[in-house]
Design a protein around this motif. Structure first.
Motif, PDB file in Angstrom:
ATOM      1  N   ASP A   1      -7.360  -4.147  -3.804  1.00 15.97           N
ATOM      2  CA  ASP A   1      -6.767  -5.036  -2.805  1.00 15.97           C
ATOM      3  C   ASP A   1      -7.664  -6.270  -2.779  1.00 15.97           C
ATOM      4  OD1 ASP A   1      -6.096  -6.470  -0.514  1.00 15.97           O
ATOM      5  OD2 ASP A   1      -5.527  -4.663   0.593  1.00 15.97           O
TER       6      ASP A   1
ATOM      7  N   SER B   1       0.831  -1.221   0.000  1.00 17.18           N
ATOM      8  CA  SER B   1       0.000   0.000   0.000  1.00 17.18           C
ATOM      9  C   SER B   1       0.856   1.257   0.000  1.00 17.18           C
ATOM     10  CB  SER B   1      -0.928   0.020   1.221  1.00 17.18           C
ATOM     11  OG  SER B   1      -1.900  -0.990   1.129  1.00 17.18           O
TER      12      SER B   1
ATOM     13  N   GLU C   1      -3.032  -5.163  -5.179  1.00 16.03           N
ATOM     14  CA  GLU C   1      -2.428  -5.855  -4.033  1.00 16.03           C
ATOM     15  C   GLU C   1      -3.088  -7.226  -3.902  1.00 16.03           C
ATOM     16  OE1 GLU C   1      -1.938  -3.535  -0.399  1.00 16.03           O
ATOM     17  OE2 GLU C   1      -2.458  -1.724  -1.516  1.00 16.03           O
TER      18      GLU C   1
ATOM     19  N   SER D   1      -6.264   2.569   2.226  1.00 19.39           N
ATOM     20  CA  SER D   1      -6.054   1.188   1.798  1.00 19.39           C
ATOM     21  C   SER D   1      -7.401   0.614   1.357  1.00 19.39           C
ATOM     22  CB  SER D   1      -5.502   0.363   2.957  1.00 19.39           C
ATOM     23  OG  SER D   1      -5.572  -0.995   2.601  1.00 19.39           O
TER      24      SER D   1
HETATM   25 MG    MG Z   1      -2.029  -3.021   1.693  1.00 24.36          MG
END
Ligand code: MG
Ligand code: ATP
Length: 137
Positions: A79, A40, A106, A59
């Motif tokens: 993510d 991140s 991510e 995030s």
């Molecule tokens: Mg992260």
């Protein structure tokens, strides 16, 4: 594979700022690495380099995706940690992003079958007091 070593968070930020300047949509960046290693941090610096240092970059662990614009490119930051079923990926807009945006991902493993062949894979790991950043091309 190119390998970079950063001794502290500041060096990670400057590495990510340099890396960001080479990105032009559509491009996919897969950020690999263990919990808390710095995925991140790198994504945030890329987004702030492209969209302005004041850009707030939460995030996306809970929202799964956050999007940004800079007038030239759209940046989609995913993510996928909490995604358990790959069939959800189209619904959350991953394919659309991959085809159009600067897409930062991510926890990309669950999406591996959807990633384009020219995805920039970045592997981050702890190294001494800093980080090792490996970029596969
Ligand atoms: Mg992260
Ligand atoms: N050299 C370094 N490079 C990057 N991060 C560092 C470094 N040294 C310390 N850190 C710290 O490591 C943490 C990285 O957190 P970050 O949220 O970016 O990890 P993450 O890989 O995204 O984790 P998650 O898997 O939970 O999404 C930050 O608190 C950051 O300050």
């Amino acid at each position: 594979m190119k390998t970079y070593i950063t001794k502290n968070i500041k060096e990670t930020h400057s590495w990510a700022a340099d890396f960001a300047k080479k990105l032009c949509a559509p491009v996919t960046v897969a950020l690999h690495g263990d919990l808390g290693v710095g995925k991140s941090e790198i994504a945030r610096t890329i987004i702030q380099t492209l969209c302005g240092a004041d850009t707030v970059v939460p995030s996306p662990t809970f929202t799964i995706v956050q999007s940004y614009e800079n007038g030239k490119n759209k940046i989609s930051h995913f993510d996928l940690y909490r995604v358990v079923d790959a069939s959800e990926l189209v619904e959350i807009g991953l394919l659309h992003a991959i085809q159009n945006d600067i897409t930062l991902i991510e926890w990309p493993d669950i999406a591996r079958d959807l990633l384009p062949p020219d995805t920039l894979h970045i592997y981050i790991s702890e190294f001494q007091d800093g980080r090792k950043i490996e970029v596969a091309d």
